[in-house]
Write an enzyme that holds these catalytic residues in place. Structure first.
Site, PDB file in Angstrom:
ATOM      1  N   SER A   1      43.605 -51.830  20.906  1.00 30.10           N
ATOM      2  CA  SER A   1      44.328 -51.959  19.633  1.00 30.10           C
ATOM      3  C   SER A   1      45.792 -51.620  19.806  1.00 30.10           C
ATOM      4  O   SER A   1      46.618 -52.034  19.008  1.00 30.10           O
ATOM      5  CB  SER A   1      43.772 -50.972  18.602  1.00 30.10           C
ATOM      6  OG  SER A   1      42.413 -51.144  18.434  1.00 30.10           O
TER       7      SER A   1
ATOM      8  N   HIS B   1      42.968 -59.410  21.133  1.00 36.96           N
ATOM      9  CA  HIS B   1      42.701 -58.383  20.130  1.00 36.96           C
ATOM     10  C   HIS B   1      41.966 -58.970  18.931  1.00 36.96           C
ATOM     11  O   HIS B   1      42.554 -59.696  18.130  1.00 36.96           O
ATOM     12  CB  HIS B   1      44.038 -57.744  19.695  1.00 36.96           C
ATOM     13  CG  HIS B   1      43.882 -56.588  18.773  1.00 36.96           C
ATOM     14  ND1 HIS B   1      44.774 -56.291  17.783  1.00 36.96           N
ATOM     15  CD2 HIS B   1      42.912 -55.633  18.686  1.00 36.96           C
ATOM     16  CE1 HIS B   1      44.369 -55.218  17.128  1.00 36.96           C
ATOM     17  NE2 HIS B   1      43.243 -54.809  17.657  1.00 36.96           N
TER      18      HIS B   1
ATOM     19  N   GLU C   1      44.736 -61.781  18.104  1.00 32.82           N
ATOM     20  CA  GLU C   1      46.086 -61.691  18.661  1.00 32.82           C
ATOM     21  C   GLU C   1      45.954 -61.820  20.188  1.00 32.82           C
ATOM     22  O   GLU C   1      45.292 -60.990  20.813  1.00 32.82           O
ATOM     23  CB  GLU C   1      46.725 -60.338  18.327  1.00 32.82           C
ATOM     24  CG  GLU C   1      47.051 -60.134  16.858  1.00 32.82           C
ATOM     25  CD  GLU C   1      47.626 -58.745  16.549  1.00 32.82           C
ATOM     26  OE1 GLU C   1      48.506 -58.659  15.696  1.00 32.82           O
ATOM     27  OE2 GLU C   1      47.182 -57.745  17.149  1.00 32.82           O
TER      28      GLU C   1
ATOM     29  N   ASN D   1      48.906 -54.170  13.515  1.00 35.96           N
ATOM     30  CA  ASN D   1      48.948 -52.710  13.380  1.00 35.96           C
ATOM     31  C   ASN D   1      50.374 -52.190  13.206  1.00 35.96           C
ATOM     32  O   ASN D   1      50.589 -51.172  12.552  1.00 35.96           O
ATOM     33  CB  ASN D   1      48.257 -52.038  14.568  1.00 35.96           C
ATOM     34  CG  ASN D   1      46.741 -52.190  14.455  1.00 35.96           C
ATOM     35  OD1 ASN D   1      46.223 -52.457  13.371  1.00 35.96           O
ATOM     36  ND2 ASN D   1      46.046 -52.038  15.550  1.00 35.96           N
TER      37      ASN D   1
HETATM   38  P1  NAD Z   1      33.066 -47.835  20.281  1.00 32.07           P
HETATM   39  O1  NAD Z   1      33.221 -46.376  20.509  1.00 32.07           O
HETATM   40  O2  NAD Z   1      32.267 -48.318  19.114  1.00 32.07           O
HETATM   41  O3  NAD Z   1      32.482 -48.531  21.598  1.00 32.07           O
HETATM   42  C1  NAD Z   1      32.926 -48.256  22.881  1.00 32.07           C
HETATM   43  C2  NAD Z   1      31.765 -48.519  23.842  1.00 32.07           C
HETATM   44  O4  NAD Z   1      32.262 -48.429  25.177  1.00 32.07           O
HETATM   45  C3  NAD Z   1      30.613 -47.516  23.703  1.00 32.07           C
HETATM   46  O5  NAD Z   1      29.382 -48.196  23.524  1.00 32.07           O
HETATM   47  C4  NAD Z   1      30.644 -46.776  25.056  1.00 32.07           C
HETATM   48  O6  NAD Z   1      29.352 -46.366  25.511  1.00 32.07           O
HETATM   49  C5  NAD Z   1      31.232 -47.852  25.957  1.00 32.07           C
HETATM   50  N1  NAD Z   1      31.783 -47.331  27.200  1.00 32.07           N
HETATM   51  C6  NAD Z   1      32.416 -46.147  27.411  1.00 32.07           C
HETATM   52  N2  NAD Z   1      32.758 -46.049  28.720  1.00 32.07           N
HETATM   53  C7  NAD Z   1      32.345 -47.189  29.321  1.00 32.07           C
HETATM   54  C8  NAD Z   1      32.403 -47.668  30.665  1.00 32.07           C
HETATM   55  N3  NAD Z   1      32.977 -46.976  31.639  1.00 32.07           N
HETATM   56  N4  NAD Z   1      31.866 -48.879  30.928  1.00 32.07           N
HETATM   57  C9  NAD Z   1      31.278 -49.606  29.950  1.00 32.07           C
HETATM   58  N5  NAD Z   1      31.182 -49.199  28.679  1.00 32.07           N
HETATM   59  C10 NAD Z   1      31.719 -48.005  28.364  1.00 32.07           C
HETATM   60  O7  NAD Z   1      34.569 -48.412  20.204  1.00 32.07           O
HETATM   61  P2  NAD Z   1      35.069 -49.723  19.461  1.00 32.07           P
HETATM   62  O8  NAD Z   1      35.445 -49.389  18.055  1.00 32.07           O
HETATM   63  O9  NAD Z   1      34.119 -50.844  19.742  1.00 32.07           O
HETATM   64  O10 NAD Z   1      36.456 -49.981  20.225  1.00 32.07           O
HETATM   65  C11 NAD Z   1      36.477 -50.591  21.515  1.00 32.07           C
HETATM   66  C12 NAD Z   1      37.896 -51.069  21.812  1.00 32.07           C
HETATM   67  O11 NAD Z   1      38.281 -52.017  20.805  1.00 32.07           O
HETATM   68  C13 NAD Z   1      38.961 -49.976  21.776  1.00 32.07           C
HETATM   69  O12 NAD Z   1      39.943 -50.265  22.739  1.00 32.07           O
HETATM   70  C14 NAD Z   1      39.521 -50.082  20.372  1.00 32.07           C
HETATM   71  O13 NAD Z   1      40.839 -49.612  20.268  1.00 32.07           O
HETATM   72  C15 NAD Z   1      39.469 -51.589  20.172  1.00 32.07           C
HETATM   73  N6  NAD Z   1      39.421 -52.051  18.772  1.00 32.07           N
HETATM   74  C16 NAD Z   1      38.689 -51.379  17.837  1.00 32.07           C
HETATM   75  C17 NAD Z   1      38.654 -51.862  16.521  1.00 32.07           C
HETATM   76  C18 NAD Z   1      37.846 -51.159  15.468  1.00 32.07           C
HETATM   77  O14 NAD Z   1      38.147 -51.350  14.274  1.00 32.07           O
HETATM   78  N7  NAD Z   1      36.824 -50.395  15.820  1.00 32.07           N
HETATM   79  C19 NAD Z   1      39.339 -53.030  16.189  1.00 32.07           C
HETATM   80  C20 NAD Z   1      40.050 -53.720  17.178  1.00 32.07           C
HETATM   81  C21 NAD Z   1      40.083 -53.217  18.486  1.00 32.07           C
END
Ligand code: NAD
Length: 285
Positions: free
Chosen positions: A119, A140, A152, A191
């Site tokens: 993000s 993104h 994005e 953002n």
């Molecule tokens: P989340 O915490 O729901 O999921 C992250 C996952 O990654 C978990 O299942 C975890 O077990 C896994 N993980 C951790 N270490 C790992 C590894 N070494 N190898 C493989 N898997 C691993 O997080 P999220 O909300 O899905 O966010 C993920 C990414 O997307 C982040 O970079 C976040 O900034 C971005 N993002 C989030 C949103 C949102 O609204 N949640 C929106 C856009 C982008």
């Protein structure tokens, strides 16, 4: 080569959403996480989401079954060797993302694009963990990825035009609206616009100009947004916006982005929104 198999690293909210989106659009998916329980959770959330689509007549039971069958889950990152593109969606941590990209660089074919769903983190720094920075970019998605229309596509310092064009084409095949972010700048477009709006909303609340409910109402009906800034932060987690503000403040070296005092106090009190049972809507002063 044409993309048929999408590798997704991390099966949390975003990884599972992107896997769901890819599978219903006919792609094969390799979904990887560190433990089976995360993969099982992701599969059950996708099953639930698709069941609702069946109930609403948006897909048939057979299409649902076929889409779920197209998703292969694994705890072994080596399985990404068969992917035509990889989208990383692990937690927002630079050290971890660089480690994952360094491994993917060794595992995947040299022509494969490695995209990150970060993000806010620097695409250029993530790409520096590989020997193919021209094939690394941001892709993104927004939450929930199955429903939110925008992607994005973000250029790192070394990202090639070819990589950007291929990711734009992939976004179109996933039926998304795509915008190109031409420079690797914190928060990209959405953002960067949203965070100052959060900050101003919190300042209005702090100054006692209006209640959280009325600020949200004003934004919804005056700007035609589907959600107000407090509803959105209580839903997504107050901590997420807080960390982005701190990151912006540091990266832009600009106190304009500093988290307001009220938000700092909420963080100290553990009021992170819905997931902790208390958020901005409980602030009554
Ligand atoms: P989340 O915490 O729901 O999921 C992250 C996952 O990654 C978990 O299942 C975890 O077990 C896994 N993980 C951790 N270490 C790992 C590894 N070494 N190898 C493989 N898997 C691993 O997080 P999220 O909300 O899905 O966010 C993920 C990414 O997307 C982040 O970079 C976040 O900034 C971005 N993002 C989030 C949103 C949102 O609204 N949640 C929106 C856009 C982008």
């Amino acid at each position: 080569m044409s993309i048929q198999t999408i590798g997704i690293v991390g099966a949390g909210s975003m990884g599972a959403g992107i896997a769901n989106l890819a599978a219903i659009n006919g792609f094969h998916v390799i979904l990887q996480d560190i433990e089976d329980r995360f993969l099982d959770g992701a599969m059950s959330r996708m099953d639930k989401f698709m069941s609702k689509s069946v109930e609403r007549g948006k897909m048939t039971e057979e299409q649902k079954r076929e889409a779920l069958d197209r998703i292969q889950t694994t705890t072994n990152l080596e399985d990404m060797k068969d992917a035509d593109v990889v989208i990383e969606a692990v937690i927002e941590n630079m050290g971890l993302k660089k480690e994952v990209f360094s491994q993917l660089d060794k595992i995947t074919r040299q022509d494969v694009i490695l995209a990150t769903n970060t993000s806010s983190l620097s695409i250029t720094e993530i790409a520096s963990a590989t020997k193919r920075p021209d094939r690394v970019a941001g892709m993104h998605f927004f939450n929930p990825a199955q429903l939110m229309k925008l992607v994005e596509v973000v250029r790192g310092f070394e990202t090639s035009d070819k990589t950007v064009e291929e990711l734009k084409a992939l976004s179109a095949r996933l039926k998304k609206e795509v915008v190109e972010v031409k420079k690797d700048s914190p928060g990209f477009i959405v953002n960067r616009i949203m965070i100052p709006q959060f900050i101003e909303a919190i300042r209005l609340l702090e100054e006692g100009v209006a209640t959280a409910e009325d600020i949200d109402k004003a934004v919804k009906f005056g700007l035609n947004y589907p959600m107000g800034p407090f509803e959105l932060q209580d839903f997504a987690g107050v901590d997420i916006g807080y960390h982005v503000m701190e990151y912006f403040q540091k990266e832009f070296n600009d106190s304009r982005f500093a988290p307001p005092l009220l938000m700092k106090q909420m963080m100290r009190a553990g009021r992170y929104g819905k997931k902790t049972g208390a958020g901005f809507y409980d602030y009554k002063k």
